[in-house]
Design an enzyme around this catalytic site. Structure first.
Site: not given
Length: 206
Positions: A40, A128
């Site tokens: 990411e 997350k």
């Protein structure tokens, strides 16, 4: 892409965040060449959308390249336009619903049980756990008691030893930024990044 399957298979998400767009792009490409299958690029990075755009052009359509720190619906749309295949958020925000509307899987940030429920009910592909360093592997273990079916990805202060511990406590993957990237996002030696990538890949290997 099926983000959850990718996380379960590869168990490592690299997080690129830095002030130098050229170095960030080099870091993304080096990670990919080193066998790191999910990366990411944080939208807090300098020229992040251009980094994503250029990395997508270099890596092709199938590589699992995502955008991180996606806070708003506008962020989500811009990331999708740049070529992000998934979105990562630090918290529950409008980007979660927008990701669903765009057909992009979202790794949604949560810390408390209430936030875990909100992320899951909002359609997150996985949760997350952030910042994971506040509670460590024991906190993940405690969360998994009431949420045994939730896919957790701890992020924040995860080093190679911590990665093993989190995975041992049931995380599907770990997200790693500075312990993996080091000075690579500021123009550091790509060879050193390759060495760190190899160490983390060994740490997450089953």
């Amino acid at each position: 892409m099926n983000l959850l399957d990718e996380l379960r298979t590869h168990r490592l998400l690299a997080i690129v965040r830095g002030p130098d767009p050229a170095a960030a792009l080099t870091a993304v490409l080096t990670l990919a060449e080193s066998g790191v299958a999910l990366v990411e690029v944080s939208l807090t990075s300098a020229d992040a959308l251009d980094v994503i755009r250029r990395a997508r052009a270099a890596l092709g359509p199938d590589y699992a390249l995502g955008a991180g720190t996606v806070l708003s619906a506008e962020d989500a749309r811009a990331a999708a336009d740049a070529g992000a295949a998934f979105l990562v958020t630090p918290a529950i925000s409008a980007s979660l619903a927008e990701g669903g509307r765009l057909g992009l899987p979202v790794l949604a940030g949560a810390l408390t049980p209430t936030e875990v429920v909100q992320a899951s009910s909002g359609g997150a592909a996985a949760v997350k756990l952030f910042p994971a360093s506040l509670g460590g592997p024991d906190y993940l273990g405690a969360l998994r008691d009431p949420f045994p079916g939730t896919a957790f990805v701890p992020v924040g202060g995860v080093d190679a030893d911590g990665a093993r511990q989190y995975l041992g406590r049931g995380a599907v993957a770990v997200g790693v930024g500075s312990p993996l990237l080091g000075d690579a996002v500021r123009g550091g030696d790509p060879a050193a990044l390759r060495e760190r990538a190899a160490a983390f890949l060994a740490a997450v290997r089953r």
